[in-house]
Design an enzyme around this catalytic site. Structure first.
Site, PDB file in Angstrom:
ATOM      1  N   GLY A  22       0.794  -1.327  -0.065  1.00  0.00           N
ATOM      2  CA  GLY A  22       0.099   0.008  -0.036  1.00  0.00           C
ATOM      3  C   GLY A  22       0.910   1.147  -0.009  1.00  0.00           C
ATOM      4  O   GLY A  22       0.258   2.282   0.296  1.00  0.00           O
ATOM      5  N   PHE A  49       7.485  -1.132   4.461  1.00  0.00           N
ATOM      6  CA  PHE A  49       6.177  -1.448   4.337  1.00  0.00           C
ATOM      7  C   PHE A  49       5.978  -2.234   2.850  1.00  0.00           C
ATOM      8  O   PHE A  49       4.947  -2.787   2.788  1.00  0.00           O
ATOM      9  CB  PHE A  49       5.139  -0.263   4.454  1.00  0.00           C
ATOM     10  CG  PHE A  49       5.434   0.402   5.809  1.00  0.00           C
ATOM     11  CD1 PHE A  49       5.304  -0.359   6.959  1.00  0.00           C
ATOM     12  CD2 PHE A  49       6.002   1.557   5.855  1.00  0.00           C
ATOM     13  CE1 PHE A  49       5.309   0.471   8.101  1.00  0.00           C
ATOM     14  CE2 PHE A  49       6.446   2.317   6.802  1.00  0.00           C
ATOM     15  CZ  PHE A  49       5.961   1.587   8.075  1.00  0.00           C
ATOM     16  N   THR A 105       5.987  -3.042 -10.023  1.00  0.00           N
ATOM     17  CA  THR A 105       6.276  -1.366 -10.414  1.00  0.00           C
ATOM     18  C   THR A 105       7.834  -0.948 -10.841  1.00  0.00           C
ATOM     19  O   THR A 105       8.106  -0.150 -11.083  1.00  0.00           O
ATOM     20  CB  THR A 105       6.213  -0.494  -9.086  1.00  0.00           C
ATOM     21  OG1 THR A 105       6.924  -0.920  -8.015  1.00  0.00           O
ATOM     22  CG2 THR A 105       4.719  -0.430  -8.917  1.00  0.00           C
ATOM     23  N   ARG A 106       8.679  -2.159 -10.876  1.00  0.00           N
ATOM     24  CA  ARG A 106      10.142  -1.982 -11.403  1.00  0.00           C
ATOM     25  C   ARG A 106      11.016  -0.957 -10.476  1.00  0.00           C
ATOM     26  O   ARG A 106      11.389  -0.240 -10.770  1.00  0.00           O
ATOM     27  CB  ARG A 106      10.217  -1.411 -12.753  1.00  0.00           C
ATOM     28  CG  ARG A 106       9.765  -2.376 -13.930  1.00  0.00           C
ATOM     29  CD  ARG A 106       9.899  -1.555 -15.242  1.00  0.00           C
ATOM     30  NE  ARG A 106      11.394  -1.553 -15.578  1.00  0.00           N
ATOM     31  CZ  ARG A 106      12.170  -2.370 -16.258  1.00  0.00           C
ATOM     32  NH1 ARG A 106      11.618  -3.397 -16.503  1.00  0.00           N
ATOM     33  NH2 ARG A 106      13.524  -1.986 -16.312  1.00  0.00           N
ATOM     34  N   GLY A 115      -0.184  -4.263 -11.897  1.00  0.00           N
ATOM     35  CA  GLY A 115      -1.276  -5.104 -11.467  1.00  0.00           C
ATOM     36  C   GLY A 115      -2.437  -5.336 -12.714  1.00  0.00           C
ATOM     37  O   GLY A 115      -3.484  -5.362 -12.189  1.00  0.00           O
ATOM     38  N   GLY A 161      -1.992  -9.315 -13.684  1.00  0.00           N
ATOM     39  CA  GLY A 161      -2.304 -10.351 -12.676  1.00  0.00           C
ATOM     40  C   GLY A 161      -1.613 -10.357 -11.602  1.00  0.00           C
ATOM     41  O   GLY A 161      -1.356  -9.312 -11.131  1.00  0.00           O
ATOM     42  N   VAL A 162      -1.666 -11.398 -10.789  1.00  0.00           N
ATOM     43  CA  VAL A 162      -1.112 -11.133  -9.319  1.00  0.00           C
ATOM     44  C   VAL A 162       0.371 -11.935  -9.404  1.00  0.00           C
ATOM     45  O   VAL A 162       0.227 -13.231  -9.728  1.00  0.00           O
ATOM     46  CB  VAL A 162      -1.926 -11.754  -8.476  1.00  0.00           C
ATOM     47  CG1 VAL A 162      -1.271 -11.494  -6.880  1.00  0.00           C
ATOM     48  CG2 VAL A 162      -3.321 -11.381  -8.438  1.00  0.00           C
ATOM     49  N   ARG A 185       5.612  14.731   6.695  1.00  0.00           N
ATOM     50  CA  ARG A 185       4.612  15.195   5.866  1.00  0.00           C
ATOM     51  C   ARG A 185       3.340  15.452   6.786  1.00  0.00           C
ATOM     52  O   ARG A 185       2.644  16.354   6.455  1.00  0.00           O
ATOM     53  CB  ARG A 185       4.395  14.521   4.370  1.00  0.00           C
ATOM     54  CG  ARG A 185       3.051  14.919   3.745  1.00  0.00           C
ATOM     55  CD  ARG A 185       3.137  14.478   2.261  1.00  0.00           C
ATOM     56  NE  ARG A 185       2.161  13.156   2.530  1.00  0.00           N
ATOM     57  CZ  ARG A 185       2.008  12.329   1.448  1.00  0.00           C
ATOM     58  NH1 ARG A 185       2.410  12.927   0.245  1.00  0.00           N
ATOM     59  NH2 ARG A 185       1.504  11.276   1.501  1.00  0.00           N
ATOM     60  N   TYR A 212      15.421  12.932  -7.276  1.00  0.00           N
ATOM     61  CA  TYR A 212      14.230  13.037  -6.556  1.00  0.00           C
ATOM     62  C   TYR A 212      14.240  14.674  -6.359  1.00  0.00           C
ATOM     63  O   TYR A 212      14.943  15.301  -5.694  1.00  0.00           O
ATOM     64  CB  TYR A 212      14.472  12.499  -5.234  1.00  0.00           C
ATOM     65  CG  TYR A 212      13.686  11.371  -4.972  1.00  0.00           C
ATOM     66  CD1 TYR A 212      14.210  10.066  -5.239  1.00  0.00           C
ATOM     67  CD2 TYR A 212      12.514  11.312  -4.266  1.00  0.00           C
ATOM     68  CE1 TYR A 212      13.507   9.051  -5.267  1.00  0.00           C
ATOM     69  CE2 TYR A 212      11.805  10.313  -4.069  1.00  0.00           C
ATOM     70  CZ  TYR A 212      12.145   8.956  -4.425  1.00  0.00           C
ATOM     71  OH  TYR A 212      11.711   7.697  -4.103  1.00  0.00           O
TER      72      TYR A 212
END
Lengths: 669, 579
Positions: free
Chosen positions: B159, B228, B237-238, B290, B293-294, B436, B499
């Site tokens: 998440g 997490f 997501t590479r 996603g 598939g999973v 944040r 970044y």
């Protein structure tokens, strides 16, 4: 032209009224010079605001940066491979080019100029008026981004004047792109170099190395915020006082660092310099008539000393709103086109970039035009030239001249002209003081005014010489009238279109507007591809001022509109006639030159001869040749360019490298 | 209903980052403090933070914008359930839930707009059901049922998405089932001969490392979110890890992948280290976000745990010199496990996050260092910047390597600035996300985003994007100057990863999130216009998919589209990411 179907009903166009244009006030910078010591001024503490991202560097370091740049390195390798010489040799060549080109800005020289020019300016001019708010904006711009200064170019004076102003107001001194011809003046050339001028050859078309050194030199000074870069968009001084079609080379170079992401933004600052009386007035007229341009030489400059005894009125310098290259490019240029090739490899700009640079250049020249201050004399020049063409031998009564000038004043204001007409003085006085400043061009006798065509002459002169003398006065006068042409050009094109169109149908008028506009696009600053906008603008102005009524299909002239239309049509008359003569001449001689063609260089004198002949004999085919102005080589060059562009004349590269002209007779008319 | 993984969801914030017990707050004395016991900074006072926040954002402790304390379940739409699907699901015995909290928890990632809405108690479209498969075969069953009953599946790992990838498409009318992989968190085997481990894809980064460490191994894959984020999420997501210079990014680490798709299970037949068998099908899976598939099981490379680790830092007179040094390090291919370069604003920020020093000696030492750098060496405190380093390996080699890197740095005016600064830099990586939430308590919103670019464009992109952010904020009516800063976080042979951090005080704005999104959008346009990539490792999700076509060309889009059409013709994996 389905486009017309989408026109909103003219009149409801939500266009900004040109009369409401907000412009800054002027301050006379000479006033302080007249009241305090020039020496102290020349030695004053000078601490300009600099670009925030500046890494200070010396003149010699600049050269090293250019010579070591990846860009130049790439070209050096390329050239050395092509020519089969060592890259050290080519680097040496590049260093020599740079040596010849580079400026050596020195504060002491600027101080010297500040002192001398103060003396000169105070003698020559009544005032030098500057919009100080513009300078504040400029200061802000210099702090935030690399700045490019783009003054209009009407006089040799322009760039000295610019540096003088910037020094006076404690702004960063610019480096200035100057033509190589100045270098001929030994001492002066070096002095100019030390006041920030860098010299470029007038033509270096195929010379890759020269181009690389030059463009890298300019870019490095700009990117590093070393100094504002100044150059003339018009490329050279306009001899006619009409803005010239902008040259794109340097603009392309200075925009490049933004387009390639090397700086966040670049500010382009158009500067409008208007002279009440141009120093080079008669000089330009002679040049336009074929007396070749005198080579710039130091001694020539000293001959100009007699100029010092005359009154040249005032100068107005208006620093326009800085234009951000970033906002110009927004949603126009896809900058990611530069992502796939290393940025130091020189590439030919894409069509997209070229048209972007071209449009931007036109926009900037228009911005210069819009902030050009017009003096009452400019309007008088309109009236006097029209009277002259109408052959009113006895001249115009002062009252009538004043009435017409006031009428024109109101009209030009409605069209958004930046007119400096002192409203607190009675118009008759305004007119007479204008006439007295330009007494060399007008003659007043018994309350009647006309152009001073009959000059005192020593000894006998040929009719041809007499004609040319007259022409000098007329072209001088025309150079003042021309200052306001940009105000009237769109309405004038519409008026002429109405005049020539076969009916009053809007579509038809648009078509002839479009034709005329296209034909004159070398003559006036008409942004490419903006025909519809220009047409709308013209319609808007003429409807607003009650000259026309326009409904869905038709264009109708109102009762009181005739005077305005007559005036507007006459504005374009000399040019229309010039283009007609051009065509006739070309047509006639096409038979003679059909087999060999004619080089472009031979063409202008040939046409001039042809016109002189007809002006003297007083007839030209069916129509009378009324405008001596058609003798102007500028007009002829523009007309030829237009004919070539429209496909009536073809340019063919000959075997010896000459450009030959072949005429497609059938296309003309 | 089944309450799954109480360990995780219960100890996590429902409307902010990370663990419930860990957060920044201003105590009664008005000093900033970080609560909890989990991090090195936990329980410490951070004296400089308040002043930094007040001066950087013109924030004020009097102006608070507290979050809604608890989830109001009545704000959650009742679930749209597919009864037939549910009935068959029940018969499989796979746990599921349609409890509001469970559904909301899995309805978002950590984009600013997602968290901002939660803090305001606004809940949009959320999954209708959550299922917790326990193993690969469970997933096969769920996918079969979803296909049979035309149910939309959205895989859910840790998440931590920041690309709107977990958002339920509002236009989706089918029942949406969140497929939570958190129960699939076992290491199935370790192969010491080949140095590989076969792991279930739901395992979270820190657990994976901890478990491998017990056997003396590690993967070395350490994305900033590793506390997490899950293995399956990395593949989808590479992902990229901080220590990729030694261990590689996820695509370098993966040896074998098993994924369940509506067409069936895709996997290769062997575990050869490299194959020439046409385009690598793993590359259809990696980065598929996603949509296909999973991912259920992954074989990953493992390495023996490093014998020795050493942090370090270098101060440069300015950012340009710092970048030039990183470029040289990359050219010589001697980058340490991690090398990062913060710009001046971030350096100051890092400084503001220094905890209260315990001894007078330390503070005296700090003062001395500052004096040496700014006065003696003449570094401008408003221009200098700092690189943080992490070396790993055997002791001797590390020391050798360290010397090599410091020697290069010296050529670019860099001064070694100690292990402490380096270590603190990396520690901040994990707590910065918590910050944040503190900002959001006081009218400050912000986020980070990343890109990658060739070396010659690094400086230009950093400058232009930062300037664009400042300018857009001004244009959009932000009343206070924003924080606009960047750091180079990865080096490659041919380029770097950068970044950007961007935050502003939104007092006086009626729709701050919209303004934020416009500015981020403009910043991304700027990145692309200057030759930066759409994403280095965050992925595309729904947030950036408008730029996919220009990024990979129409033909490229067609290729991806045709794979999707073949693998999942009925759009069962209907999160609508990427394409």
């Amino acid at each position: 032209m389905t486009i017309l179907l989408f026109f909103p009903i003219v009149g409801s166009i939500t266009k900004k009224d040109p009369m409401l244009k907000k412009r800054d006030d002027f301050e006379d910078m000479l006033e302080e010079r007249r009241n305090s010591s020039d020496l102290r001024y020349a030695l004053k503490c000078y601490t300009p605001v600099l670009y925030k991202g500046l890494t200070p560097c010396k003149v010699s370091e600049l050269k090293q940066m250019v010579l070591q740049s990846d860009q130049l390195g790439y070209v050096i390798t390329q050239v050395s491979k092509e020519k089969g010489v060592t890259s050290d040799e080519v680097t040496g060549e590049a260093a020599a080019i740079l040596e010849e080109m580079a400026q050596r800005l020195q504060l002491s020289t600027v101080r010297f100029f500040a002192f001398t020019l103060s003396k000169v300016f105070k003698t020559l001019f009544r005032s030098i008026c500057i919009n100080e708010e513009g300078l504040q904006r400029l200061q802000q711009a210099i702090h935030n981004h690399p700045v490019v200064l783009l003054p209009s170019h009407r006089s040799y004076m322009d760039f000295l004047l610019m540096s003088y102003i910037l020094y006076t107001y404690d702004l960063a001194l610019p480096v200035i792109a100057a033509g190589m011809d100045f270098m001929g003046m030994k001492v002066v050339g070096e002095m100019l170099r030390m006041s920030g001028a860098f010299f470029i050859r007038r033509s270096f078309g195929g010379d890759k190395l020269y181009w690389a050194v030059f463009s890298e030199y300019v870019k490095i000074m700009l990117k590093n915020g070393y100094a504002p870069v100044e150059f003339f968009l018009e490329g050279t001084r306009s001899r006619t006082a009409k803005s010239l079609t902008p040259k794109l080379g340097l603009l392309n170079i200075v925009m490049d660092p933004f387009l390639k992401g090397e700086v966040f933004d670049i500010s382009l600052v158009p500067v409008s310099i208007s002279y009440e009386r141009t120093l080079e007035e008669a000089l330009y007229a002679r040049e336009l008539l074929g007396v070749p341009k005198p080579k710039e030489s130091t001694s020539g400059l000293f001959k100009a000393r007699k100029i010092l005894s005359e009154d040249y009125g005032s100068i107005h310098v208006y620093f326009g709103q800085p234009v951000s290259v970033r906002s110009l490019a927004e949603s126009r240029v896809n900058r990611s086109q530069f992502n796939l090739i290393p940025r130091h490899i020189p590439t030919r700009p894409s069509e997209e970039i070229l048209s972007f640079v071209n449009d931007s250049a036109y926009r900037l020249v228009r911005a210069q035009e819009e902030n050009m201050v017009l003096k009452p004399w400019v309007l008088l020049a309109f009236v006097l030239l029209q009277k002259q063409a109408a052959e009113e031998k006895q001249g115009t009564a002062l009252d009538e001249l004043t009435e017409q000038a006031v009428w024109l004043r109101d009209l030009s204001r409605q069209y958004g002209a930046f007119l400096h007409w002192p409203d607190h003085i009675p118009p008759s006085e305004v007119v007479s003081s204008s006439l007295s400043l330009h007494r060399g061009l007008v003659r007043i006798s018994e309350g009647r005014v006309q152009l001073a065509l009959e000059q005192e002459t020593r000894g006998a002169i040929t009719p041809e010489e007499e004609l040319l003398n007259k022409a000098v006065v007329i072209l001088s006068c025309a150079s003042y009238r021309n200052q306001a042409l940009n105000v009237f050009i769109r309405p004038a094109l519409l008026a002429s279109a109405i005049h020539t169109a076969a009916s009053n149908r809007k579509q038809e008028i648009y078509n002839s507007f479009s034709f005329l506009r296209n034909m004159f696009s070398n003559e006036f600053i008409l942004c490419p591809g903006a025909t519809v906008q220009d047409f709308e603008e013209a319609c808007y102005l003429l409807v607003k001022t009650g000259t026309l009524q326009i409904n869905q299909q038709e264009v109708l002239i109102t009762e009181r509109g005739h005077r305005t239309l007559a005036f507007l049509t006459s504005v374009l008359d000399p040019f229309l006639q010039g283009y007609q003569v051009r065509e006739m001449h070309t047509q006639r001689h096409s038979v003679v030159f059909n087999t060999n063609g004619l080089t472009e260089k031979q063409f202008i004198p040939a046409v001039r001869k042809f016109i002189i002949k007809h002006l003297l004999t007083g007839s030209l085919l069916k129509c009378r040749l009324r405008y001596t102005e058609v003798l102007s080589s500028d007009l002829q060059k523009n007309a030829l360019a237009a004919l070539i562009r429209l496909g009536a004349v073809q340019k063919i590269k000959g075997y010896v490298g000459f450009t030959h002209l072949h005429v497609h007779v059938g296309l003309i008319g | 209903t089944f309450k799954s993984n109480p360990k995780k969801q219960e100890i996590m914030k429902w409307n902010g980052w990370g663990y419930s017990d860990s957060k920044f707050l201003y105590n009664k004395k008005g000093q900033a403090e970080f609560t909890g016991k989990r991090y090195r900074l936990s329980g410490m006072i951070i004296p400089g933070l308040r002043e930094w926040m007040e001066s950087t954002f013109s924030a004020n402790l009097q102006h608070k914008t507290p979050a809604a304390p608890i989830l109001n379940s009545s704000a959650v739409q009742p679930p749209t359930l597919n009864e037939a699907f549910l009935k068959e699901l029940k018969s499989t015995g796979i746990p599921f839930s349609h409890d509001a909290e469970d559904r909301v928890f899995r309805s978002h990632g950590h984009c600013l707009h997602e968290i901002f809405a939660l803090r305001e108690g606004k809940i949009g479209r959320v999954p209708d059901l959550v299922v917790w498969p326990n193993c690969h075969n469970d997933v096969v069953k769920i996918v079969e049922l979803a296909c049979k009953h035309n149910v939309c599946l959205i895989p859910y790992g840790g998440g931590t998405s920041v690309s709107s990838a977990l958002e339920c498409p509002p236009e989706e009318t089918r029942s949406i089932v969140s497929l939570d992989t958190s129960q699939m968190n076992r290491i199935l085997w370790i192969d010491e001969k080949n140095l590989t481990a076969h792991v279930e894809a739901g395992i979270v980064g820190q657990d994976l490392e901890r478990l491998l460490n017990e056997s003396g191994y590690c993967t070395g894959h350490e994305p900033d979110s590793m506390e997490f984020s899950s293995l399956g999420g990395w593949v989808a997501t590479r992902a990229s890890g901080m220590k990729k210079n030694i261990y590689g990014n996820i695509e370098d680490l993966v040896v074998h992948i098993k994924m369940v798709t509506p067409r069936g299970v895709i996997e290769k037949s062997c575990q050869g280290p490299r194959m020439s068998t046409g385009p690598d099908v793993h590359h259809f899976i990696m980065g598929s976000e996603g949509t296909l598939g999973v991912v259920t099981e992954v074989t990953m490379k493992i390495r023996p745990m490093p014998e020795y680790q050493k942090y370090g830092s270098v101060v440069f007179p300015n950012f340009e010199m710092g970048v030039a040094c990183l470029r040289e390090v990359a050219r010589q291919r001697c980058a340490p496990a991690s090398i990062r370069l913060m710009d001046n604003e971030q350096f100051k920020f890092g400084h503001a996050l220094k905890p209260q020093v315990s001894s007078i000696f330390t503070s005296f030492l700090d003062g001395l260092k500052k004096f040496y750098i700014t006065k003696f060496k003449g570094f401008d405190p408003n221009r200098l910047c700092v690189a943080t380093l992490l070396f790993e390996g055997d002791r001797e080699k590390v020391l050798q390597h360290e010397k090599q890197v410091y020697d290069i740095a010296a050529k670019f005016g860099g001064l070694a600035a100690g292990e402490d600064n380096g270590q603190r830099g990396y520690m901040l990586t994990f707590v910065i996300a918590y910050l944040r939430d503190l900002g959001m308590d006081y009218y400050v919103i912000g986020e980070s985003f990343e890109t990658s670019m060739p070396w010659d464009r690094v400086l230009d992109i950093c400058r232009n994007v930062k300037a664009r952010i400042v300018r857009e904020c001004k244009d959009k009516g932000v009343q206070f100057p924003p924080l606009s800063t960047c750091r180079v976080t990865q080096t490659y042979d041919a380029g770097a990863c950068v970044y950007f951090y961007f935050a502003f005080n939104y007092r006086g704005l009626s729709d701050p999130v919209h303004v934020y999104e416009q500015v981020e959008h403009a910043a991304r346009e700027e990145i692309l216009a200057n030759g930066g990539s759409l994403s280095h490792h965050h992925g595309v999700g729904k947030l950036r998919k408008e730029w996919m076509r220009e990024s990979i060309s129409s033909v490229g889009m067609g290729m991806l589209k045709s794979v999707k059409d073949y693998v999942d013709p009925n759009n069962i994996f209907g999160n609508r990411n990427l394409l």
